[in-house]
Structure formats: structure tokens, C-alpha cells
Motif scaffolding. Structure first.
Motif, PDB file in Angstrom:
ATOM      1  N   TYR A 139     -81.066  20.624 -19.596  1.00  0.00           N
ATOM      2  CA  TYR A 139     -81.651  22.239 -20.068  1.00  0.00           C
ATOM      3  C   TYR A 139     -80.941  22.315 -21.875  1.00  0.00           C
ATOM      4  O   TYR A 139     -80.449  21.303 -22.426  1.00  0.00           O
ATOM      5  N   ILE A 140     -81.650  23.516 -22.112  1.00  0.00           N
ATOM      6  CA  ILE A 140     -81.882  23.405 -23.834  1.00  0.00           C
ATOM      7  C   ILE A 140     -80.745  24.306 -24.386  1.00  0.00           C
ATOM      8  O   ILE A 140     -81.060  25.455 -24.308  1.00  0.00           O
ATOM      9  N   GLU A 141     -80.170  23.956 -25.154  1.00  0.00           N
ATOM     10  CA  GLU A 141     -79.019  24.278 -24.639  1.00  0.00           C
ATOM     11  C   GLU A 141     -78.570  25.092 -26.472  1.00  0.00           C
ATOM     12  O   GLU A 141     -79.803  24.883 -27.367  1.00  0.00           O
ATOM     13  N   GLU A 142     -78.244  25.924 -27.197  1.00  0.00           N
ATOM     14  CA  GLU A 142     -78.190  27.086 -28.603  1.00  0.00           C
ATOM     15  C   GLU A 142     -78.056  25.420 -29.734  1.00  0.00           C
ATOM     16  O   GLU A 142     -79.450  26.082 -30.444  1.00  0.00           O
ATOM     17  N   GLN A 143     -77.769  24.150 -29.730  1.00  0.00           N
ATOM     18  CA  GLN A 143     -77.355  23.303 -31.152  1.00  0.00           C
ATOM     19  C   GLN A 143     -79.104  22.320 -30.997  1.00  0.00           C
ATOM     20  O   GLN A 143     -79.401  21.873 -31.897  1.00  0.00           O
ATOM     21  N   PHE A 144     -80.049  22.546 -29.903  1.00  0.00           N
ATOM     22  CA  PHE A 144     -80.926  21.681 -29.978  1.00  0.00           C
ATOM     23  C   PHE A 144     -81.889  22.345 -30.804  1.00  0.00           C
ATOM     24  O   PHE A 144     -82.438  21.444 -31.798  1.00  0.00           O
ATOM     25  N   PHE A 145     -81.833  23.370 -31.609  1.00  0.00           N
ATOM     26  CA  PHE A 145     -83.495  23.826 -32.471  1.00  0.00           C
ATOM     27  C   PHE A 145     -82.010  24.158 -34.090  1.00  0.00           C
ATOM     28  O   PHE A 145     -82.518  24.935 -34.794  1.00  0.00           O
ATOM     29  N   GLY A 146     -80.750  23.724 -33.927  1.00  0.00           N
ATOM     30  CA  GLY A 146     -80.017  23.687 -35.206  1.00  0.00           C
ATOM     31  C   GLY A 146     -79.768  22.993 -36.263  1.00  0.00           C
ATOM     32  O   GLY A 146     -80.775  21.816 -35.971  1.00  0.00           O
ATOM     33  N   SER A 147     -79.489  21.967 -36.727  1.00  0.00           N
ATOM     34  CA  SER A 147     -79.415  21.557 -37.930  1.00  0.00           C
ATOM     35  C   SER A 147     -78.507  20.426 -38.003  1.00  0.00           C
ATOM     36  O   SER A 147     -78.587  20.433 -39.567  1.00  0.00           O
ATOM     37  N   LYS A 148     -77.806  21.031 -37.608  1.00  0.00           N
ATOM     38  CA  LYS A 148     -75.996  19.518 -37.955  1.00  0.00           C
ATOM     39  C   LYS A 148     -76.133  18.528 -37.485  1.00  0.00           C
ATOM     40  O   LYS A 148     -75.161  17.920 -35.956  1.00  0.00           O
ATOM     41  N   ASN A 149     -77.365  17.478 -37.550  1.00  0.00           N
ATOM     42  CA  ASN A 149     -77.622  16.519 -37.196  1.00  0.00           C
ATOM     43  C   ASN A 149     -78.197  15.469 -38.740  1.00  0.00           C
ATOM     44  O   ASN A 149     -78.799  16.013 -39.391  1.00  0.00           O
ATOM     45  N   SER A 150     -78.088  14.295 -38.906  1.00  0.00           N
ATOM     46  CA  SER A 150     -78.885  12.949 -39.360  1.00  0.00           C
ATOM     47  C   SER A 150     -80.046  13.495 -39.158  1.00  0.00           C
ATOM     48  O   SER A 150     -80.532  13.006 -40.347  1.00  0.00           O
ATOM     49  N   LEU A 151     -80.914  13.906 -37.937  1.00  0.00           N
ATOM     50  CA  LEU A 151     -82.311  13.600 -38.301  1.00  0.00           C
ATOM     51  C   LEU A 151     -82.714  15.832 -38.149  1.00  0.00           C
ATOM     52  O   LEU A 151     -81.764  16.237 -38.257  1.00  0.00           O
ATOM     53  N   SER A 152     -84.423  15.423 -38.364  1.00  0.00           N
ATOM     54  CA  SER A 152     -83.951  17.057 -38.209  1.00  0.00           C
ATOM     55  C   SER A 152     -85.818  17.219 -37.107  1.00  0.00           C
ATOM     56  O   SER A 152     -86.476  16.030 -37.181  1.00  0.00           O
ATOM     57  N   GLY A 153     -86.388  18.663 -37.216  1.00  0.00           N
ATOM     58  CA  GLY A 153     -87.574  18.471 -36.436  1.00  0.00           C
ATOM     59  C   GLY A 153     -87.957  17.752 -35.644  1.00  0.00           C
ATOM     60  O   GLY A 153     -87.034  17.936 -34.797  1.00  0.00           O
ATOM     61  N   LEU A 154     -89.573  17.487 -35.090  1.00  0.00           N
ATOM     62  CA  LEU A 154     -89.098  16.645 -34.212  1.00  0.00           C
ATOM     63  C   LEU A 154     -89.067  15.720 -33.632  1.00  0.00           C
ATOM     64  O   LEU A 154     -88.378  15.475 -32.787  1.00  0.00           O
ATOM     65  N   THR A 155     -88.731  15.080 -34.371  1.00  0.00           N
ATOM     66  CA  THR A 155     -87.966  14.023 -34.924  1.00  0.00           C
ATOM     67  C   THR A 155     -86.734  13.525 -33.938  1.00  0.00           C
ATOM     68  O   THR A 155     -85.951  12.855 -33.317  1.00  0.00           O
ATOM     69  N   ASN A 156     -85.826  15.173 -34.549  1.00  0.00           N
ATOM     70  CA  ASN A 156     -84.481  14.962 -33.463  1.00  0.00           C
ATOM     71  C   ASN A 156     -84.588  15.757 -32.563  1.00  0.00           C
ATOM     72  O   ASN A 156     -84.134  15.381 -31.393  1.00  0.00           O
ATOM     73  N   TRP A 157     -85.740  16.865 -31.386  1.00  0.00           N
ATOM     74  CA  TRP A 157     -85.879  17.213 -31.132  1.00  0.00           C
ATOM     75  C   TRP A 157     -86.514  15.865 -29.780  1.00  0.00           C
ATOM     76  O   TRP A 157     -85.549  16.188 -28.299  1.00  0.00           O
ATOM     77  N   THR A 158     -87.187  15.511 -30.225  1.00  0.00           N
ATOM     78  CA  THR A 158     -87.428  13.959 -29.543  1.00  0.00           C
ATOM     79  C   THR A 158     -86.502  12.775 -29.295  1.00  0.00           C
ATOM     80  O   THR A 158     -86.063  12.573 -28.113  1.00  0.00           O
ATOM     81  N   ARG A 159     -85.308  12.784 -30.063  1.00  0.00           N
ATOM     82  CA  ARG A 159     -84.634  12.164 -30.350  1.00  0.00           C
ATOM     83  C   ARG A 159     -83.744  12.209 -29.235  1.00  0.00           C
ATOM     84  O   ARG A 159     -83.265  11.677 -27.951  1.00  0.00           O
ATOM     85  N   ILE A 160     -83.653  13.777 -29.042  1.00  0.00           N
ATOM     86  CA  ILE A 160     -82.771  14.862 -27.591  1.00  0.00           C
ATOM     87  C   ILE A 160     -83.023  14.068 -26.446  1.00  0.00           C
ATOM     88  O   ILE A 160     -82.388  13.682 -25.326  1.00  0.00           O
TER      89      ILE A 160
END
Length: 344
Positions: free
Chosen positions: A262-283
Motif C-alpha cells: 500500500y503506497i501512501e501519502e509520504q511515499f513520494f514525500g521529502s521527509k527522509n534521509s534518502l530521496s528519489g529512487l533510492t528512497n522509494w527502493t528502500r521503502i
């Protein structure tokens, strides 16, 4: 009050709806319904009929180009011509199930096909606050408005990002499999120790952790290479604030039969140490460890996942520790990012 239900609950209603004998007798619609029955299997969408969803969209779009609203086409496909209806008309449960079936398929996408890996996405319009078989029941005018809403919940760019995150996740997992399978090599030993060894860990403990990691990563690889992974959001919770701070989540079996993230509101947000594809993959990797390995959320990176703080045993159970380890093995983390994570 909306009761939270899973994608699998809605999907099963699609299966039930498809076996109705009340769909349109029109030849084109009958062909589409027959193909839809082959697409929607008990274990998830079947890739052999993946083109059905694209063909259904094209059929509806051609009708719109000729002047027919999409709701009219969907109602016709569901075997309802609205004859004899008037003010206050309602959509009953059986018709809502057939309409919900068509609407669900109309917003289903095959995101990625590479090798044996296929990823699906259900991208229902934001006007739906429940799964279609429920949301379309009741007032006809409201149902028509929802049927006419063609704006997907996930934009084309977001769907592309989701597909890329799965592909990148598979690369990460394969790199981590190699590292964890060869801890006799100093560099690989140090990678495992960085994320899973505390001050009391022996060399044998690190090597054992490598074995545990490798076994789990094989399960993640098999899932990412399957054709069963589905992305959506928790549609039945849209009208609440339950998931406003979430990036994503999963249900484990037996609570959810199908493989859904389930992909929720903060998946594409900016409240993380990582960003972009790296963060999306981490999730994605993080959530799949919950689904496949029953990992826990002892701590997220921003809370501190250095195993000397968390403890080796908890680190090996911790979803974010697995995800960051995979990222590290794949060379996706800069040294400064790793240091910051270790210093928390």
C-alpha cells in the motif's frame, strides 16, 4: 462509517462480479469479459492476459471520442441501459459489483515487464473512498460521477517510479545476496557487521547473520521476480487520516492473501534521509521484508539503527536495517549518508 478492508477483499469481489451472467450481450463486451475472467486469477492478475486492461481503456476512450461519456459505456457493459430510471434511482449491490469490476480493471496497470518480473498497480481515482463494489452502491448520480472520473490516483510519473523502484530493489537484493553469501571476504564481512553486529558479536555471529540474511534475501528475490506484486493505496481509508504520515505498509498472511504494498501519502514525500529512487527502493525493500520475512519496526533510520545502539539481535529483525544493508551492498549510499546513519 467506512470499515477498513484490504485490496484482496475488493479483488475477490471483482472475481465474483466477473461470473455474473448479466453483463452486456454485445459481442465486444462479451470478448472483454471473457478475457477479464482469464486475467483475474485466485492468486492475482495473470500476465498472459495483461493486455486486457489496456484494450478496455482504449475501448472506453474511443467511445468518449464519439461523444459517449465513460459512465454510459461502463453501465452498458455492466448490462444496464438505465431505461425506466428516474430521480432518486439507486445502484443495487449486484449492479455495483459488476460496475466495480469494470472500474477496477479500467484503472489497473502492468507497470514493468523485465525478465520474469512484472509489477501491477491499481490506480483508482481519488473520488473513491472505498473499493468500487462498495463505493458505487447507492445513489445513481453519485455512481455516475465516479464512473466518469478518469483521473488516476497515481500519476503516470508516479507509476513509472513505482515500477523502477521494484526493478532497483531486485538489483539491491541480488547484490546483498552475494555479499551475505561470502562473508569470508573482508569487505563483505565488514558490510554485514556494519548493520548487524554489536560490541558483543563474534566473527561467528557475523557469519551466522550473513546466513540468515542470505536465506531471507532469496525469498525477497523470488517475490520481486514473480508476477504477483501489486501496488495500490488503502482506498477504504482515504476518507480518514489514518495513513497521512505513512510511506507504505503491508498486511502479512493470513490477513492478506495477495502480495500487496500500500503506497501512501509520504511515499513520494521529502521527509527522509534518502530521496528519489533510492528512497522509494528502500521503502519497497523495507515493506517486502515485513511481508515475506515478518520483520519488525524496532527502529527507523532516523531513530538510530546502528546495531551497537539497537543490538545485534534486534537489528536482524529490523526492517529498515535490512533495507539500508541492501542499499549499502548495492553502492546506493554515499559515505556521508552512511556515517550520519551510524552516528544517530
Amino acid at each position: 462509517m467506512t470499515t477498513t478492508t484490504t485490496f484482496t477483499d475488493g479483488y475477490d469481489q471483482v472475481i465474483n462480479g466477473l461470473w455474473s451472467n448479466k453483463f452486456s450481450s454485445d459481442k465486444t463486451w462479451q470478448t472483454l469479459i471473457t478475457r477479464a475472467r482469464d486475467l483475474v486469477g485466485l492468486t492475482g492478475f495473470q500476465v498472459s492476459e495483461a493486455s486486457l486492461v489496456k484494450d478496455l481503456r482504449q475501448y472506453l476512450e474511443k467511445a468518449v471520442a464519439k461523444g459517449d461519456k465513460e459512465a454510459v459505456s461502463l453501465l452498458a457493459g455492466a448490462g444496464e441501459d438505465l431505461s425506466g430510471t428516474g430521480p432518486g434511482a439507486v445502484v443495487g449491490a449486484e449492479l455495483a459489483m459488476r460496475l466495480g469490476t469494470l472500474k477496477t480493471l479500467r484503472h489497473t496497470y502492468l507497470l514493468k515487464r523485465f525478465g520474469s518480473h512484472k509489477v501491477w498497480c491499481l490506480s483508482l481515482p481519488k473520488s473513491f473512498s472505498d473499493w468500487p463494489h462498495k463505493a458505487l452502491k447507492g445513489d445513481l448520480a453519485k455512481a455516475v460521477s465516479k464512473l466518469d472520473d478518469t483521473v488516476d490516483g497515481f500519476t503516470p510519473e508516479q507509476r513509472k517510479h513505482l515500477g523502477n523502484a521494484s526493478q532497483e530493489g531486485l538489483k539491491w537484493v541480488h547484490k546483498a545476496m552475494w555479499v551475505s553469501s561470502s562473508t569470508k571476504k573482508k569487505a563483505n564481512f565488514e558490510l554485514v557487521a556494519r548493520w548487524f553486529a554489536d560490541r558483543n558479536s563474534t566473527d561467528a555471529d557475523v557469519e551466522a547473520a550473513g546466513g540468515t540474511l542470505n536465506a531471507g534475501l532469496k525469498k525477497l528475490s523470488a517475490k520481486l521476480k514473480s508476477d504477483s506484486l501489486i501496488y495500490t493505496d488503502s482506498v477504504s481509508e482515504r476518507s480518514t487520516n489514518s495513513n497521512k504520515d505513512f510511506e507504505a505498509f503491508v498486511f502479512q498472511q493470513p490477513d492478506e492473501r495477495l502480495d500487496v504494498v500500500y503506497i501512501e501519502e509520504q511515499f513520494f514525500g521529502s521527509k527522509n534521509s534518502l530521496s528519489g529512487l533510492t528512497n522509494w527502493t528502500r521503502i519497497v525493500v523495507h515493506e517486502l521484508t515485513h511481508r515475506e520475512l515478518h520483520t519488525k519496526d524496532h527502529a527507523y533510520e532516523h531513530q538510530g539503527i546502528n546495531p551497537t545502539k539497537l543490538g545485534a539481535a534486534k537489528a536482524l529483525e529490523n526492517a529498515d536495517s535490512w533495507a539500508w544493508f541492501c542499499a549499502d551492498c548495492a553502492g546506493a549510499l554515499q559515505d556521508t549518508v552512511i556515517k550520519k546513519a551510524m552516528d544517530r
